[in-house]
Motif scaffolding. Structure first.
Motif, PDB file in Angstrom:
ATOM      1  N   LEU A 113       0.827  -1.206   0.000  1.00  0.00           N
ATOM      2  CA  LEU A 113       0.000   0.000   0.000  1.00  0.00           C
ATOM      3  C   LEU A 113       0.863   1.257   0.000  1.00  0.00           C
ATOM      4  N   SER A 114       2.022   1.188   0.652  1.00  0.00           N
ATOM      5  CA  SER A 114       2.945   2.329   0.638  1.00  0.00           C
ATOM      6  C   SER A 114       3.473   2.600  -0.760  1.00  0.00           C
ATOM      7  N   ALA A 115       3.497   1.551  -1.596  1.00  0.00           N
ATOM      8  CA  ALA A 115       3.917   1.696  -2.988  1.00  0.00           C
ATOM      9  C   ALA A 115       2.730   1.925  -3.916  1.00  0.00           C
ATOM     10  N   ASP A 116       1.554   2.255  -3.337  1.00  0.00           N
ATOM     11  CA  ASP A 116       0.331   2.525  -4.106  1.00  0.00           C
ATOM     12  C   ASP A 116      -0.146   1.314  -4.889  1.00  0.00           C
ATOM     13  N   ARG A 117       0.004   0.135  -4.286  1.00  0.00           N
ATOM     14  CA  ARG A 117      -0.479  -1.092  -4.905  1.00  0.00           C
ATOM     15  C   ARG A 117      -1.681  -1.606  -4.109  1.00  0.00           C
ATOM     16  N   PRO A 118      -2.832  -1.820  -4.755  1.00  0.00           N
ATOM     17  CA  PRO A 118      -3.991  -2.355  -4.032  1.00  0.00           C
ATOM     18  C   PRO A 118      -3.717  -3.776  -3.546  1.00  0.00           C
ATOM     19  N   VAL A 119      -4.357  -4.148  -2.439  1.00  0.00           N
ATOM     20  CA  VAL A 119      -4.066  -5.412  -1.771  1.00  0.00           C
ATOM     21  C   VAL A 119      -5.349  -6.195  -1.524  1.00  0.00           C
ATOM     22  N   ALA A 120      -5.321  -7.477  -1.855  1.00  0.00           N
ATOM     23  CA  ALA A 120      -6.385  -8.407  -1.466  1.00  0.00           C
ATOM     24  C   ALA A 120      -5.833  -9.260  -0.339  1.00  0.00           C
ATOM     25  N   ILE A 121      -6.527  -9.272   0.807  1.00  0.00           N
ATOM     26  CA  ILE A 121      -5.979  -9.884   2.006  1.00  0.00           C
ATOM     27  C   ILE A 121      -7.098 -10.482   2.839  1.00  0.00           C
ATOM     28  N   SER A 122      -6.769 -11.511   3.629  1.00  0.00           N
ATOM     29  CA  SER A 122      -7.775 -12.178   4.444  1.00  0.00           C
ATOM     30  C   SER A 122      -8.433 -11.199   5.406  1.00  0.00           C
ATOM     31  N   ALA A 123      -9.733 -11.376   5.590  1.00  0.00           N
ATOM     32  CA  ALA A 123     -10.506 -10.476   6.452  1.00  0.00           C
ATOM     33  C   ALA A 123     -10.464 -10.999   7.876  1.00  0.00           C
ATOM     34  N   SER A 124      -9.334 -10.795   8.548  1.00  0.00           N
ATOM     35  CA  SER A 124      -9.191 -11.287   9.912  1.00  0.00           C
ATOM     36  C   SER A 124      -8.221 -10.389  10.667  1.00  0.00           C
ATOM     37  N   GLY A 125      -8.378 -10.357  11.995  1.00  0.00           N
ATOM     38  CA  GLY A 125      -7.456  -9.622  12.845  1.00  0.00           C
ATOM     39  C   GLY A 125      -7.330  -8.162  12.462  1.00  0.00           C
ATOM     40  N   ALA A 126      -6.087  -7.688  12.489  1.00  0.00           N
ATOM     41  CA  ALA A 126      -5.815  -6.281  12.190  1.00  0.00           C
ATOM     42  C   ALA A 126      -6.057  -5.944  10.728  1.00  0.00           C
ATOM     43  N   ASN A 127      -6.203  -6.965   9.874  1.00  0.00           N
ATOM     44  CA  ASN A 127      -6.458  -6.688   8.461  1.00  0.00           C
ATOM     45  C   ASN A 127      -7.790  -5.969   8.272  1.00  0.00           C
ATOM     46  N   GLU A 128      -8.765  -6.244   9.130  1.00  0.00           N
ATOM     47  CA  GLU A 128     -10.045  -5.551   9.042  1.00  0.00           C
ATOM     48  C   GLU A 128      -9.862  -4.062   9.339  1.00  0.00           C
ATOM     49  N   ASP A 129      -9.000  -3.758  10.309  1.00  0.00           N
ATOM     50  CA  ASP A 129      -8.712  -2.355  10.606  1.00  0.00           C
ATOM     51  C   ASP A 129      -8.012  -1.696   9.425  1.00  0.00           C
ATOM     52  N   LEU A 130      -7.083  -2.439   8.800  1.00  0.00           N
ATOM     53  CA  LEU A 130      -6.370  -1.904   7.640  1.00  0.00           C
ATOM     54  C   LEU A 130      -7.346  -1.596   6.509  1.00  0.00           C
ATOM     55  N   ALA A 131      -8.302  -2.487   6.298  1.00  0.00           N
ATOM     56  CA  ALA A 131      -9.300  -2.278   5.240  1.00  0.00           C
ATOM     57  C   ALA A 131     -10.171  -1.059   5.541  1.00  0.00           C
ATOM     58  N   THR A 176      -9.242   2.828 -12.085  1.00  0.00           N
ATOM     59  CA  THR A 176      -8.474   4.069 -11.918  1.00  0.00           C
ATOM     60  C   THR A 176      -8.673   4.588 -10.500  1.00  0.00           C
ATOM     61  N   ARG A 177      -7.587   4.912  -9.834  1.00  0.00           N
ATOM     62  CA  ARG A 177      -7.647   5.396  -8.460  1.00  0.00           C
ATOM     63  C   ARG A 177      -7.091   6.802  -8.386  1.00  0.00           C
ATOM     64  N   ASP A 178      -7.764   7.635  -7.635  1.00  0.00           N
ATOM     65  CA  ASP A 178      -7.301   9.007  -7.421  1.00  0.00           C
ATOM     66  C   ASP A 178      -6.478   9.070  -6.139  1.00  0.00           C
ATOM     67  N   GLY A 179      -5.327   9.710  -6.226  1.00  0.00           N
ATOM     68  CA  GLY A 179      -4.520   9.894  -5.026  1.00  0.00           C
ATOM     69  C   GLY A 179      -3.835   8.628  -4.568  1.00  0.00           C
ATOM     70  N   ARG A 180      -3.548   8.578  -3.278  1.00  0.00           N
ATOM     71  CA  ARG A 180      -2.832   7.463  -2.677  1.00  0.00           C
ATOM     72  C   ARG A 180      -3.632   6.946  -1.483  1.00  0.00           C
ATOM     73  N   PRO A 181      -3.371   5.704  -1.045  1.00  0.00           N
ATOM     74  CA  PRO A 181      -4.061   5.224   0.162  1.00  0.00           C
ATOM     75  C   PRO A 181      -3.633   6.031   1.384  1.00  0.00           C
ATOM     76  N   ASP A 182      -4.579   6.316   2.247  1.00  0.00           N
ATOM     77  CA  ASP A 182      -4.294   7.096   3.451  1.00  0.00           C
ATOM     78  C   ASP A 182      -3.731   6.170   4.525  1.00  0.00           C
ATOM     79  N   LEU A 183      -2.429   6.242   4.747  1.00  0.00           N
ATOM     80  CA  LEU A 183      -1.772   5.419   5.753  1.00  0.00           C
ATOM     81  C   LEU A 183      -1.337   6.241   6.965  1.00  0.00           C
ATOM     82  N   ASP A 184      -1.800   7.480   7.045  1.00  0.00           N
ATOM     83  CA  ASP A 184      -1.409   8.335   8.175  1.00  0.00           C
ATOM     84  C   ASP A 184      -1.746   7.716   9.537  1.00  0.00           C
ATOM     85  N   PRO A 185      -2.905   7.032   9.675  1.00  0.00           N
ATOM     86  CA  PRO A 185      -3.196   6.439  10.989  1.00  0.00           C
ATOM     87  C   PRO A 185      -2.198   5.362  11.409  1.00  0.00           C
TER      88      PRO A 185
END
Length: 208
Positions: A130-148, A178-187
């Motif tokens: 995500l820091s490299a602006d690449r979308p991610v498909a990931i298991s919906a468990s644990g902290a991954n739900e918070d990331l989503a 097409t995606r505008d901008g970058r993922p918000d990883l500030d949190p």
């Protein structure tokens, strides 16, 4: 220009394995309009250097739907199953432990990253992608739900069931948006995380 990008990609990958581009691949690149201009060409070359099985880039290594399976497959049965499935020229295997630099190169060469682990509760690889602006498909468990919830559905797709060919096709279509901008990883910034952790600790220690 394309050859210069080959040399740059080799340097990023700490390798001089790929020496150049064959005539058919050059003809294809010359016939393409490259609407993304130089950046699109550079991304195509970076990807081709990663997936090319030989020492030259061929037409089969150029953009299109490629699948790169990367990482250490420690279980013999899993490795054997993956190797049996990789009989297509657009499926590439790199079944070994990758250094951080090697992983970052492969992430940069990807249009999307799929982490199909059943019990993955958090993932540095997902954050790196995500820091490299690449979308991610990931298991919906644990902290991954918070990331989503932080990055939103444009950048993170939950994987709730088995990864089938149909599901993989869905991911390819989703990643091509097409995606505008970058993922918000500030949190996820270390200072923000530290402040939130300290606040939670203070709440825990406070008398009720």
């Amino acid at each position: 220009l394309a050859q210069a990008f080959v040399e740059q990609a080799n340097q990023q990958n700490e390798s001089n394995r790929v020496k150049g581009i064959d005539d058919e691949a050059l003809e294809l690149m010359q016939s393409y309009t490259w609407p993304g201009n130089v950046r699109e060409l550079r991304n195509a070359i970076e990807r081709a250097v990663v997936v090319a099985p030989g020492d030259v880039i061929t037409a089969a290594d150029l953009p299109g739907a490629h699948l790169l399976v990367a990482g250490d497959a420690r279980e013999p049965e899993l490795r054997a199953a993956v190797e049996r499935a990789a009989g297509h020229p657009r499926v590439h295997l790199d079944l070994r432990w990758l250094t951080d630099d090697e992983l970052s190169v492969r992430l940069a060469a990807s249009d999307a990253v799929v982490l199909p682990y059943r019990n993955l509760h958090n993932s540095g690889a997902a954050i790196m992608a995500l820091s490299a602006d690449r979308p991610v498909a990931i298991s919906a468990s644990g902290a991954n739900e918070d990331l989503a919830s932080i990055t939103g559905p444009d950048w993170t797709m939950p994987l709730e069931n088995e990864l089938t060919t149909d599901r993989l096709a869905d991911i390819v279509r989703w990643a091509s948006r097409t995606r505008d901008g970058r993922p918000d990883l500030d949190p996820l910034d270390w200072e923000v995380v530290a402040a939130d952790t300290l606040a939670a600790y203070d709440r825990f220690r406070s008398p009720r």
